[in-house]
Motif scaffolding. Structure first.
Motif, mmCIF file in Angstrom:
data_model
loop_
_atom_site.group_PDB
_atom_site.id
_atom_site.type_symbol
_atom_site.label_atom_id
_atom_site.label_comp_id
_atom_site.label_asym_id
_atom_site.label_seq_id
_atom_site.Cartn_x
_atom_site.Cartn_y
_atom_site.Cartn_z
ATOM 1 N N ARG A 37 0.816 -1.217 0.000
ATOM 2 C CA ARG A 37 0.000 0.000 0.000
ATOM 3 C C ARG A 37 0.848 1.264 0.000
ATOM 4 N N SER A 62 -0.658 -1.249 -4.398
ATOM 5 C CA SER A 62 -2.051 -1.702 -4.366
ATOM 6 C C SER A 62 -2.461 -1.857 -2.915
ATOM 7 N N ASP A 63 -3.773 -1.905 -2.688
ATOM 8 C CA ASP A 63 -4.329 -1.993 -1.338
ATOM 9 C C ASP A 63 -5.066 -3.312 -1.197
ATOM 10 N N ARG A 65 -7.070 -4.314 0.832
ATOM 11 C CA ARG A 65 -8.439 -4.185 1.322
ATOM 12 C C ARG A 65 -9.436 -3.815 0.234
ATOM 13 N N SER A 66 -8.949 -3.543 -0.969
ATOM 14 C CA SER A 66 -9.807 -3.058 -2.048
ATOM 15 C C SER A 66 -9.716 -3.965 -3.267
ATOM 16 N N GLN A 67 -10.832 -4.595 -3.650
ATOM 17 C CA GLN A 67 -10.810 -5.444 -4.837
ATOM 18 C C GLN A 67 -10.496 -4.626 -6.092
ATOM 19 N N ALA A 68 -10.990 -3.399 -6.170
ATOM 20 C CA ALA A 68 -10.721 -2.555 -7.332
ATOM 21 C C ALA A 68 -9.228 -2.271 -7.459
ATOM 22 N N SER A 69 -8.569 -1.984 -6.342
ATOM 23 C CA SER A 69 -7.138 -1.715 -6.354
ATOM 24 C C SER A 69 -6.348 -2.953 -6.756
ATOM 25 N N ASP A 71 -7.496 -5.575 -8.494
ATOM 26 C CA ASP A 71 -7.764 -5.860 -9.901
ATOM 27 C C ASP A 71 -6.935 -4.962 -10.818
ATOM 28 N N ASP A 114 -9.316 -8.960 7.622
ATOM 29 C CA ASP A 114 -9.682 -8.470 6.294
ATOM 30 C C ASP A 114 -8.452 -8.197 5.446
ATOM 31 N N ARG A 122 -8.677 -11.647 -2.363
ATOM 32 C CA ARG A 122 -8.794 -10.639 -3.420
ATOM 33 C C ARG A 122 -7.676 -10.777 -4.454
#
Length: 261
Positions: A37, A62-63, A65-69, A71, A114, A122
């Motif tokens: 991150r 990338s993060d 915790r975030s699927q968008a990040s 991906d 998470d 993720r």
């Protein structure tokens, strides 16, 4: 990198065991993508690794915790390099969460899970399309021995890592993708050395006395090195077939005493 050179993504890439594991993978011939991150620490880790190895090293933030990040990371890697051969999941908080049930911070415990368990899912979800398309791939999940003990509540995340490893190996095996977990024991890192120093200060004793107390419980009498953990991960990542999958491998010099059948 050449079109034939295999590529490994390592999450949690800015610290802990990951740079050492990445070095072992680089020695096995993999181009390396480190992700985490914090962009500044990640860039520094990638630069240090690049100075040590003879393969391309790239840091892409990338993060977990975030699927968008996540991906976006996978899409970026495929655009730049055209392949993803290995995923090493290692992104996690380094702060254990425990205490009496009356006082435990449940929200912090769930947030911790998470990052690690959710994050592993993720990243796996993001790279699976590329691996399925290639008809091969290796995923290695870094767990920990707290998943096999009752020492601290946050060990539940490592127990969950073993479970999700088995489930994912069932799902992905038919596509030529292996999924295994590696649970390191007591690894001698700067963080551990700092912990030994703190314990020694609290007790008013010498650091080597504290080290000996921990070492006596290890049958080999030796702390692990990051390189030893890295070589185990590299062995799984470099496997030419799918013979080993769905396994939780403990790398601890015999420290664990349980019998797991």
């Amino acid at each position: 990198m050449t079109g034939e050179q295999r590529l490994a993504i390592l999450t949690g890439g800015s610290g802990g065991l990951v740079p050492g594991i990445a070095e072992a993978l680089a020695d096995a011939g993999f181009a390396i993508v480190l992700t985490a991150r914090g962009e500044e620490r990640l860039a520094q880790a990638a630069e240090r690794l690049a100075d040590k190895v003879a393969v391309p090293v790239t840091g892409i933030a990338s993060d977990a915790r975030s699927q968008a990040s996540v991906d976006a990371l996978a899409s970026d890697v495929m655009t730049r390099f055209g392949r993803i051969d290995v995923l090493v999941n290692a992104a996690a908080s380094s702060t254990p969460i425990g205490g009496a049930i009356e006082e435990v911070d449940v929200d912090a415990l769930i947030a911790d899970a998470d990052v690690k368990v959710g994050g592993y899912l993720r990243y796996t979800r993001a790279v699976v399309p590329a691996m399925k398309s290639a008809g091969r791939g290796h995923i290695v999940n870094i767990g920990g021995l707290t998943g096999r003990s009752s020492d601290t509540l946050s060990g539940l995340r490592n127990a969950a890592v073993s479970h999700l490893t088995k489930v994912l190996s069932d799902q992905l095996g038919p596509f030529g993708i292996t999924v295994n977990a590696v649970h390191p024991g007591i690894v001698l890192t700067p963080h551990l050395e700092e912990l030994f120093a703190e314990i020694a200060k609290e007790r008013g004793t010498l650091v080597n006395v504290v080290e000996d107390e921990f070492r006596k419980d290890i049958p080999t009498g030796q702390f692990l090195t990051v390189a030893q953990v890295g070589r185990t991960v590299a062995h799984l990542a470099d496997a030419p077939d799918v013979a080993i999958t769905g396994q939780s491998l403990t790398v601890d010099g015999g420290y664990s005493r349980g019998v797991y059948l």
